[in-house]
Design a protein around this motif. Structure first.
Motif, mmCIF file in Angstrom:
data_model
loop_
_atom_site.group_PDB
_atom_site.id
_atom_site.type_symbol
_atom_site.label_atom_id
_atom_site.label_comp_id
_atom_site.label_asym_id
_atom_site.label_seq_id
_atom_site.Cartn_x
_atom_site.Cartn_y
_atom_site.Cartn_z
ATOM 1 N N ALA A 356 -8.167 85.075 7.672
ATOM 2 C CA ALA A 356 -6.791 85.581 7.645
ATOM 3 C C ALA A 356 -5.977 84.923 6.539
ATOM 4 N N PHE A 357 -6.136 83.614 6.346
ATOM 5 C CA PHE A 357 -5.406 82.935 5.283
ATOM 6 C C PHE A 357 -5.893 83.383 3.911
ATOM 7 N N ALA A 358 -7.208 83.494 3.744
ATOM 8 C CA ALA A 358 -7.749 83.879 2.437
ATOM 9 C C ALA A 358 -7.340 85.283 2.047
ATOM 10 N N VAL A 359 -7.301 86.183 3.023
ATOM 11 C CA VAL A 359 -7.041 87.590 2.711
ATOM 12 C C VAL A 359 -5.557 87.894 2.634
ATOM 13 N N PHE A 360 -4.774 87.370 3.563
ATOM 14 C CA PHE A 360 -3.397 87.851 3.703
ATOM 15 C C PHE A 360 -2.323 86.905 3.193
#
Length: 543
Positions: A356-360
């Motif tokens: 979630a952190f890497a993508v968003f």
């Protein structure tokens, strides 16, 4: 399934898989860029809600009719008519265009009422209404894209429908970049007063322009397939009574589904709208939609490619009452889909936070919003396999043009889903409501799987599912082991979420290690799909 049929499905699946992979990746990039540009707060939730409206109305007007009736009729007309179904298809296209045009005008006029029903408060309703005026014309083009893609699929031309959405995604990505550069930068939009007419026009008109260009890009492929659209108004030559009879049940199915979509949007917006400004971040429609899109990206790359390649063959088998072939197609599709979906779901559960952190977590999408998205991703991942199985089963009914049974199955499924939505909204703390909403989806998918399995077995006899279930159990064991390895690698990763490069590496490296472990375990346990996939890849490399 014969060796020739299996090879044909494999080749078609590879073509579509590549197109779907690029399409889904760019589609996901579109979501990430838009989220980074507008965040997951008021504007983000309003944009997400508005974007759903033309898709919802399309489904209500003819989405379910197309899936459950028109596509199988395209296949039958091409199989049985002396002109390969050309006249039949032209009549249906003309009729569909007129229905879509009327629906677009009516829905655009009704935009304020629709926005008010889906919004948490009057301020959000005004913002949603302004965006909807720009986005609702996309209804026409969503319909045309689905119908023209169906014409190509019925002729077993799968590449263009899978590849042209990339153009749409690139257009909307450009809109997101422009919005970030021109308007938001690094500042959140906190109130409707901060949203200017220029912002509304760029987001709304830019999003609609993407689907318009996507439809235009289908016409060269149609000409290459030998199909030319001619206006034909002799609708009496269509089996209108048969279509109307089947459409009644199809509309029940669609109305129920869209009612659940409306309910989840309303509950998600309600949760976000009730949040305390000084309290923890509360996920709303944007976080729900982002998690749903991750689930659909995985399923779209895998499941949609398999189902789309199988659907014409399943329809022909059902038309000939060849139940053994139909069951074989169903079993083969379930096994291949499970082999690819199960590890993806397990790894997503293990790596929900870094993913979630890497993508968003870009632009004005805050760490708190990314953290909330990660928790919802767990529920989305656990819902992935039952969703894929239920979709494969429903297509076995669609192949038989049996929309009545699909609708009847959907009645208890949607009732349970909405009931679980209500329980989640009433019983859970605000920050966990969207996680509960997604968990409700998963429960309803399991109910759908059970009901469809019982009915298909009664209709076609023993389905031969023991081998499928045994294979899924072995795949699940391998996936859990691989996910455990991914989690351990992530735990020892140095400062995994300190910066964007670390966020990406802390997701990609454990994920790739897990996939390798999964394949090795499946090879050791002699899972047939490993061999089939290896053979298919070698054939594509010319070896």
């Amino acid at each position: 399934m014969s060796a020739t049929a299996t090879e044909g499905v494999g080749k078609s699946s590879v073509i579509m898989g590549l197109g779907s992979l690029v399409s889904r990746i760019t589609g996901f990039g579109r979501t990430v860029v838009i989220s980074a540009a507008i965040g997951a707060g008021l504007l983000g939730n309003s944009y997400t809600t508005s974007q759903f409206f033309p898709q919802m109305i399309f489904e209500l007007v003819m989405g379910g009719i197309f899936t459950g009736i028109i596509l199988p009729l395209f296949v039958k007309a091409r199989k049985n008519d002396p002109d390969d179904g050309a006249a039949f298809t032209q009549r249906l296209l003309t009729l569909a265009f007129l229905l879509l045009a009327l629906a677009t005008v009516a829905a655009t006029l009704a935009s304020p009422l629709i926005a008010r029903a889906m919004s948490e408060n009057a301020e959000q309703a005004v913002l949603v209404t302004k965006l909807t005026y720009w986005m609702m014309p996309a209804l026409m083009f969503y319909g045309l894209a689905a119908i023209l893609g169906g014409v190509l699929n019925s002729r077993e031309r799968f590449a263009a429908p899978m590849w042209v959405p990339i153009i749409n995604n690139i257009v909307v990505i450009s809109v997101g970049v422009a919005f970030y550069v021109l308007f938001t930068g690094s500042s959140q939009i906190e109130s409707p007063d901060e949203v200017t007419p220029g912002m509304i026009m760029l987001l709304g008109a830019g999003t609609t322009a993407g689907i318009v260009i996507q439809v235009m890009a289908l016409f060269p492929a149609l000409r290459k397939a030998g199909f030319h659209w001619k206006w034909r108004f002799d609708f009496r030559a269509l089996p209108l009574r048969e279509i109307a009879h089947m459409a009644t049940w199809s509309m029940v199915f669609v109305v129920l589904n869209q009612a659940s979509v409306a309910a989840v949007l309303r509950f998600a917006n309600g949760a976000a709208g009730s949040a305390d400004d000084d309290g923890p971040f509360v996920a709303g429609a944007t976080v729900y939609n982002n998690s749903y899109l991750i689930m659909m990206m995985v399923y779209g790359i895998i499941g949609v490619s398999i189902v789309t390649a199988l659907m014409p063959r399943m329809t022909r088998a059902a038309d000939d009452s060849n139940w053994e072939d139909l069951k074989a197609h169903l079993r083969g599709g379930l096994r291949m889909m499970s082999f690819l979906v199960i590890p993806a779901a397990a790894i997503l559960v293990a790596l929900n936070q870094p993913a979630a952190f890497a993508v968003f977590q870009w632009g004005i999408y805050t760490p708190a919003q990314a953290e909330a998205t990660g928790y919802v991703l767990v529920a989305a991942a656990l819902s992935l396999l039952p969703f894929g199985i239920s979709q494969m089963q429903l297509y076995a009914f669609f192949a038989q043009t049996d929309t009545r049974m699909v609708a009847l199955i959907n009645i208890p499924v949607i009732a349970i889903r909405v009931g679980c939505y209500i329980f989640a909204f009433v019983l859970l703390p605000l920050e966990w409501i969207v996680v509960g909403l997604f968990a409700a989806n998963g429960v309803s998918y399991l109910v759908s799987v059970f009901l469809a399995f019982v009915i298909l077995r009664r209709r076609m006899g023993l389905l031969g599912m023991f081998g499928v279930l045994k294979g899924q159990a072995v795949m699940a064991f391998a996936a859990v082991c691989a996910a455990g390895v991914a989690w351990l690698v992530y735990q020892v990763w140095p400062s995994p979420l300190d910066d964007k490069f670390s966020q990406i590496l802390s997701t990609a490296v454990p994920g790739m290690v897990a996939l390798l472990v999964y394949v090795l375990i499946c090879m050791a346990l002699r899972v047939n799909e490993v061999r089939d996939l290896h053979t298919l890849v070698r054939s594509k490399l010319g070896r």
